[in-house]
Design an enzyme around this catalytic site. Structure first.
Site, PDB file in Angstrom:
ATOM      1  N   ASN A   1       2.559  10.575   9.341  1.00  0.00           N
ATOM      2  CA  ASN A   1       3.841  10.751  10.161  1.00  0.00           C
ATOM      3  C   ASN A   1       4.569   9.501  10.126  1.00  0.00           C
ATOM      4  O   ASN A   1       3.922   8.351  10.341  1.00  0.00           O
ATOM      5  CB  ASN A   1       3.592  11.086  11.608  1.00  0.00           C
ATOM      6  CG  ASN A   1       3.136  12.625  11.825  1.00  0.00           C
ATOM      7  OD1 ASN A   1       3.438  13.544  11.254  1.00  0.00           O
ATOM      8  ND2 ASN A   1       1.737  12.404  12.509  1.00  0.00           N
TER       9      ASN A   1
ATOM     10  N   HIS B   1       1.004  -1.244   0.028  1.00  0.00           N
ATOM     11  CA  HIS B   1      -0.133   0.069   0.007  1.00  0.00           C
ATOM     12  C   HIS B   1       1.011   1.346  -0.195  1.00  0.00           C
ATOM     13  O   HIS B   1       0.645   2.374   0.979  1.00  0.00           O
ATOM     14  CB  HIS B   1      -0.905   0.115   1.158  1.00  0.00           C
ATOM     15  CG  HIS B   1      -1.950  -1.224   1.164  1.00  0.00           C
ATOM     16  ND1 HIS B   1      -2.782  -1.554   0.187  1.00  0.00           N
ATOM     17  CD2 HIS B   1      -2.105  -2.195   2.018  1.00  0.00           C
ATOM     18  CE1 HIS B   1      -3.457  -2.642   0.225  1.00  0.00           C
ATOM     19  NE2 HIS B   1      -2.965  -3.057   1.653  1.00  0.00           N
TER      20      HIS B   1
END
Length: 527
Positions: free
Chosen positions: A421, A281
């Site tokens: 993040n 992904h």
């Protein structure tokens, strides 16, 4: 506008002579009158075909080094005249304008000229003027005129003529016209993009992007979304230019993830050793350096074996048998590498659905590339993140060791390719925990540590490999909590951009925990 339009006269003017002779012969055999220019006319005559020069049509010779030859009413009148308009046909008769039913033009090789680094003046001379003007005229008058801009369409044209007794259907001409306008649009995009760079315009008022269909895709990210893959004409090594040796057709998600994998692994020079990146992904679930490709793959795989299942594997060196034999032990969607030896290909042949892509090189990680993302009502455009950090500033009382610095640089490189993040734990040149795409940096640190704990259990290790690791954060720690989470996971050294309002608090917490920490002065957000 009529459905069936006869083809009696054709004007051919091409820079790419691929298939020209065969097309000319096929048209002549169907009784089509051939008109041509310069080198195209010569090539057709050399093949024994009867051809009229365009200068015979216009009554003017080519002039100004070929800049002026087809910009003439005899040409554009023949292309633009409406055959069912009495006023147009009267004007043709009054001025001796002959109808042109087929235009075959491909343009000066501007893109190729730019690609080989030609100078400004030479590049300007490869901007075609007459070609686009004729193409647009013929495409506008597609009610009567066929326009072909790509040798790939020659066969379709001849098949159309055979199917309709030497005529073309309106739908066929409409399709050709759409292709023609796309071609001139892409051509103008290439010219304007080059010129913006040549004159130092980083943000031109208008910007155009163009592509060529590489393949239609079964669907997009999900089955209810239509999708296609377009190439931009560059020769940069990667998924768009790779040769697929085996396996099913690539899907939308395959292409996206394979690009992410190859861009990451291309960061590591094969002359300095083997590297492997495993992507799921669009995020790395394992990246490692190794003494061999097999070693690099195994170390990357051991970072997160669960996520690696059904992933994308990128290698920075040609695939060999030993590595191939390890890879086929689990289900993998795609393997992309600069090459593959015969033994490796033989191993992969036993897995017919496994896609193997060969690039014949790595992508240049420092290439000047534009990144484009669509938003509602517009586009976001930026340079590719090519940021490099040479000087690291030690922020803590404890300075990192040379081995820790090497791992820090590796972790920092990987973090650039992890969705923000991003938190990346590294030990001995291999990722041992990756936290990606969380809304909180603290959560990324926690998830990466938990993954490492799970892998330690699976591998039968006495403790997670984050013990004694270094950790990279793609942006600064806004509070000390994320840093303390990393320290709790066993990290002993930290690399981060710095620049937070609370840097002093974070540095004090690192000192108290006995961590070595360096600042890069640069962040690597990847949204």
């Amino acid at each position: 506008m009529t459905n069936l339009a006869p083809l009696k006269r054709a004007l051919l003017s091409v820079s790419d002579k691929t298939g020209l002779i065969e097309l000319g012969q096929a048209l002549a055999a169907r009784g089509v009158d051939l008109v041509s220019t310069g080198g195209t006319a010569k090539a057709l005559r050399d093949a024994g075909l009867s051809v009229r020069d365009v200068s015979e049509l216009t009554g003017f010779p080519e002039m100004m080094d070929g800049r002026v030859k087809t910009l003439h009413p005899m040409v554009h009148g023949g292309l633009l005249a409406l055959r069912d308009d009495a006023g147009h046909t009267a004007a043709m008769s009054d001025h001796g304008i002959e109808a042109i039913d087929l235009l075959v033009v491909n343009l000066y090789p501007f893109e190729a000229t730019v690609a080989r680094g030609a100078g400004y003046d030479e590049t300007i001379e490869n901007i075609d003027i007459g070609g686009p003007a004729m193409i647009r005229a013929a495409a506008k008058n597609h009610g009567f005129v066929s326009v072909v801009t790509d040798p790939e369409d020659y066969a379709a044209l001849l098949a159309e003529l055979d199917a309709n007794a030497g005529q073309t259907t309106l739908h066929f001409r409409q399709t050709l016209a759409q292709t023609a306008y796309a071609r001139t649009g892409a051509y103008d995009a290439a010219v304007s993009t080059w010129m913006a760079g040549a004159i130092g315009q980083d943000t031109p008022r208008r910007r155009v992007f163009a592509g060529t269909l590489a393949q239609g895709l079964r669907y997009g990210e999900n089955p209810h979304q239509s999708a296609a893959f377009y190439t931009d004409g560059s020769n940069r090594a990667g998924v768009a230019t790779a040769t697929q040796l085996q396996g099913k057709e690539l899907s939308y998600n395959n292409i996206n993830d394979t690009d992410a994998a190859f861009e990451l692994v291309s960061e590591f020079d094969p002359a300095n050793g083997s590297a492997c990146a495993i992507i799921k992904h669009a995020n790395p679930c394992g990246v490692a350096l190794g003494t061999s490709l097999k070693d690099a793959y195994q170390r990357a795989f051991d970072c997160d074996r669960t996520s690696a299942f059904g992933g994308i594997i990128a290698l920075n060196q040609p695939l060999d048998r030993a590595t191939a034999e390890e890879i086929v032990k689990i289900f993998t969607e795609v393997v992309i590498a600069p090459g593959a030896d015969d033994d490796a290909i033989e191993v992969f042949a036993t897995k017919k659905n496994l896609r193997l892509l060969i690039t014949d090189g790595l992508a240049d990680p420092a290439a000047d590339i534009t990144s484009v993302r669509q938003v509602a009502g517009g586009f976001l455009v930026q340079d590719k993140d090519n940021g490099r950090v040479d000087d690291l500033k030690t922020a803590t009382k404890l300075a990192p060791s040379e081995a820790q610095l090497a791992d820090m640089r590796f972790a920092w490189t990987v973090a650039k390719h992890v969705k923000s993040n991003a938190i990346v734990y590294v030990k001995d040149g291999a990722t041992v925990g990756v936290g990606a795409g969380q809304m909180s940096r603290l959560d990324s640190a926690l998830i990466a540590a938990k993954k490492a704990e799970r892998m330690a259990e699976a591998l039968g290790l006495p403790e997670p490999l984050t013990k004694g690791s270094v950790v990279a954060s793609d942006a600064f720690f806004p509070f000390a909590d994320g840093l303390m989470e990393a320290a709790g996971a066993g990290a002993v050294a930290v690399i981060q951009p710095g620049g937070s309002m609370r840097d002093d608090e974070v540095i004090a917490a690192a000192d108290e925990a006995g961590l070595a920490m360096v600042f890069t002065g640069m962040r690597h957000f990847k949204h």
